[in-house]
Design an enzyme around this catalytic site. Structure first.
Site, mmCIF file in Angstrom:
data_model
loop_
_atom_site.group_PDB
_atom_site.id
_atom_site.type_symbol
_atom_site.label_atom_id
_atom_site.label_comp_id
_atom_site.label_asym_id
_atom_site.label_seq_id
_atom_site.Cartn_x
_atom_site.Cartn_y
_atom_site.Cartn_z
ATOM 1 N N HIS A 94 10.624 42.935 -45.795
ATOM 2 C CA HIS A 94 11.732 41.990 -45.965
ATOM 3 C C HIS A 94 11.351 41.021 -47.080
ATOM 4 C CE1 HIS A 94 13.589 42.461 -41.653
ATOM 5 N NE2 HIS A 94 13.313 43.626 -42.235
ATOM 6 N N GLU B 295 11.382 37.828 -47.328
ATOM 7 C CA GLU B 295 10.565 36.678 -46.937
ATOM 8 C C GLU B 295 9.094 37.072 -46.781
ATOM 9 O OE1 GLU B 295 13.364 37.773 -45.557
ATOM 10 O OE2 GLU B 295 14.512 36.162 -44.612
ATOM 11 N N CYS C 197 15.304 36.794 -40.243
ATOM 12 C CA CYS C 197 15.310 37.551 -38.990
ATOM 13 C C CYS C 197 14.135 37.078 -38.128
ATOM 14 C CB CYS C 197 15.194 39.050 -39.288
ATOM 15 S SG CYS C 197 13.520 39.571 -39.738
ATOM 16 N N CYS D 249 10.654 37.685 -39.750
ATOM 17 C CA CYS D 249 10.367 36.782 -40.865
ATOM 18 C C CYS D 249 10.162 35.357 -40.375
ATOM 19 C CB CYS D 249 11.481 36.851 -41.894
ATOM 20 S SG CYS D 249 11.507 38.437 -42.748
HETATM 21 ZN ZN LIG Z 1 13.279 39.546 -41.975
#
Ligand SMILES: [Zn+2]
Length: 155
Positions: free
Chosen positions: A52, A54, A82, A85
């Protein structure tokens, strides 16, 4: 409010889509008013479900700064993080999160992470991915070693 760091995170989310490397998410990490690291989602192109924006930005910032905590850094991310993250952000100890799209916005285009929050409230064995505890006594040996080690680096 126009913010150049968020504008960059959004631009990265669009670049990511254009590149075909992953989902429409971009992140920037800022320290002392300067961009330290930036990334867009690369889950599908890197075969890495943890790639992801992040997480990639945190990894890049820590590598660049030679640290395992980003205490004086802020995260600008094109979408509300999310749960994975968010966990990484807390472990990295970033000082602030700025986000643009919401989790609900993401859910509308097929990125719904709300089930993970619901799962956390379920008993271990009743989760979609059952979590079954085994060999605790043996595993505690590693914890004892850590607790007794005088020269450990706490984090
Ligand atoms: Zn994430």
């Amino acid at each position: 409010m126009n913010n150049p760091f968020m504008a960059r995170a959004i631009q990265l989310s669009i670049e990511g889509v254009r590149s075909g490397k992953g989902g429409p998410f971009g992140s920037v990490i800022v320290a002392d008013g300067q961009i330290v690291a930036e990334a867009f989602n690369q889950v599908t192109s890197s075969n890495d479900p943890t790639a992801h924006a992040e997480v990639l930005a945190i990894r890049a910032a820590c590598k660049k700064l030679g640290v395992f905590e980003l205490k004086n850094c802020e995260l600008y991310t094109s979408c509300e993080p999310c749960p994975m993250c968010l966990g990484a952000i807390y472990w990295a100890r970033l000082s602030r999160i700025y986000f643009a799209n919401t989790a609900e916005d993401a859910a509308k285009i097929g990125f719904d992470d709300s089930f993970i929050y619901r799962e956390l409230k379920e008993p271990h064995a009743e989760r979609r991915i059952p979590a079954i505890q085994i060999m605790r006594d043996e595993a505690l040996a590693g914890f004892r070693r850590w607790a007794e080690r005088p020269d450990k680096i706490p984090y």
